[in-house]
Motif scaffolding. Structure first.
Motif, mmCIF file in Angstrom:
data_model
loop_
_atom_site.group_PDB
_atom_site.id
_atom_site.type_symbol
_atom_site.label_atom_id
_atom_site.label_comp_id
_atom_site.label_asym_id
_atom_site.label_seq_id
_atom_site.Cartn_x
_atom_site.Cartn_y
_atom_site.Cartn_z
ATOM 1 N N ALA A 11 113.395 111.178 31.498
ATOM 2 C CA ALA A 11 113.582 110.771 32.844
ATOM 3 C C ALA A 11 112.168 111.176 34.081
ATOM 4 O O ALA A 11 112.191 110.401 34.948
ATOM 5 C CB ALA A 11 114.733 111.501 33.340
ATOM 6 N N THR A 35 118.902 118.200 26.613
ATOM 7 C CA THR A 35 118.355 116.761 27.202
ATOM 8 C C THR A 35 119.594 115.774 27.303
ATOM 9 O O THR A 35 120.172 115.846 26.303
ATOM 10 C CB THR A 35 117.385 116.036 26.194
ATOM 11 N N GLY A 37 119.573 112.395 28.757
ATOM 12 C CA GLY A 37 119.012 111.379 29.252
ATOM 13 C C GLY A 37 119.837 109.935 29.081
ATOM 14 O O GLY A 37 120.792 109.915 27.981
ATOM 15 N N LYS A 41 119.680 112.226 24.034
ATOM 16 C CA LYS A 41 120.751 113.203 24.217
ATOM 17 C C LYS A 41 120.347 114.325 23.156
ATOM 18 O O LYS A 41 120.206 113.868 21.784
ATOM 19 C CB LYS A 41 122.048 112.730 24.350
#
Length: 328
Positions: A11, A35, A37, A41
């Protein structure tokens, strides 16, 4: 010391991580990074000891997932790809390509890291251990350099070194140590000492491999036969309760019994029957200590008809009774 990761899948596009010089710290530092995104993940737990950084990763990605990576410090690393795969392609002369497929590991030294990482699996679970030359000398003295002229020369002259040209399958013995590291729940002071002891144990296994020159034998196995042995190990690990006989395993993998037994021992370091027993003991430990199984239930679950036979095998392996796990 600084690590820079760049990817369009992030990101924020660029992630920069800084660490104390030589990972020096007076106490255990622990951090969990989450995380979440669109393309990646998961969770990464980072632990910095005195001279060591441990990363435990568990998550999912959308392949192909490519990351440009650069570190401004020499890279001594043990990398276990428990689930998933990792491919490093260098963009300089001070590092070399390293590929670690699913269920494999490697040990390498890269004086300078600048290149590209590529992950092509949807799930990744890894244990990655970074350490310094100073840490090796502190724990082992200068003797470790004598175990392999190639390794010693690489560290002294800053030459890239990969312990195995073809990454090795994670053995039952290493799986057990990995589980002990990943699931360590001790308090700070005890945890630091415990993790250091486990890393020393892994390094001792690696240096023993170097001293016995086992690396060259594995390279003589044709790739097709190597893949068949990995398939055989996969069949065994999924059928511990009722593992196939050597003859059945030979038919299932398409390799004759002589090659099966010979190459299995070369790749995994022990005969098939011994390997099955070790996998059973590793699973038994988890069933008893983590899932609350009784001794009888555990024996049945891993393929022993008689709990006493299981208890005897467990004590022979670990030098204590499985019932001790109930009281710890």
């Amino acid at each position: 010391m600084k690590s820079v990761l760049k990817s369009h899948s992030f990101a924020q596009k660029t992630i920069t991580r800084t660490f104390p010089k030589d990972f020096k710290t007076a106490k255990l530092n622990e951090e969990t990074l989450i995380t979440n995104g669109a393309l990646v993940k998961g969770e990464t737990k980072e632990l910095v000891l005195d001279g060591i950084k441990i990363s435990v990763r568990n998550g999912s990605i959308t392949p192909p997932f490519v990351v440009d990576v650069e570190h401004d410090f020499p890279f001594l690393k043990i990398h276990f790809e428990i689930e998933g795969s990792s491919r490093y392609t260098p963009k300089n002369e001070k590092s070399v390509a390293v590929y670690i497929p699913n269920g494999h590991y490697n040990f390498f030294y890269l004086p300078e890291v600048k290149g590209q990482l590529e992950y092509d699996c949807t799930k990744r679970k890894t244990l990655e251990i970074l350490f310094t030359k100073a840490y090796l000398e502190r724990v082992f003295g200068h003797t470790f350099k004598n175990l392999s002229a190639e390794f010693g020369t690489a560290l002294e002259q800053d030459i890239p070194f990969v312990m195995w040209e073809q990454s090795k399958p994670i053995t039952a013995q290493l799986h057990l140590i990995i589980e002990e590291i990943v699931n360590c729940n001790y308090g700070e002071c005890i945890k630091k000492a415990y993790l250091e002891s486990k890393i020393t144990e892994i390094l001792a296994i690696f240096f023993d491999c170097l001293s016995h020159k086992q690396t060259q034998h594995d390279l003589c196995i044709p790739k097709e036969d190597h893949l068949k042995i990995l398939h055989a190990e996969s069949i065994i690990s999924k059928n511990l309760k009722n593992p196939p006989s050597i003859l059945e395993l030979s038919h299932l993998t398409g390799i004759n019994q002589f090659k099966l037994k010979q190459n299995f021992k070369l790749i995994f370091g022990k005969p098939i029957f011994t390997y099955v027993t070790e996998l059973r003991m590793v699973k038994a430990k988890k069933l008893i200590s983590e899932q609350g199984y009784t001794i009888a239930e555990t024996a049945y679950e891993i393929g022993y008809k008689n709990p006493q036979h299981f208890t005897a095998a467990f004590k022979k392996k670990y030098n204590y009774l499985p019932s001790k796990l109930k009281t710890d």
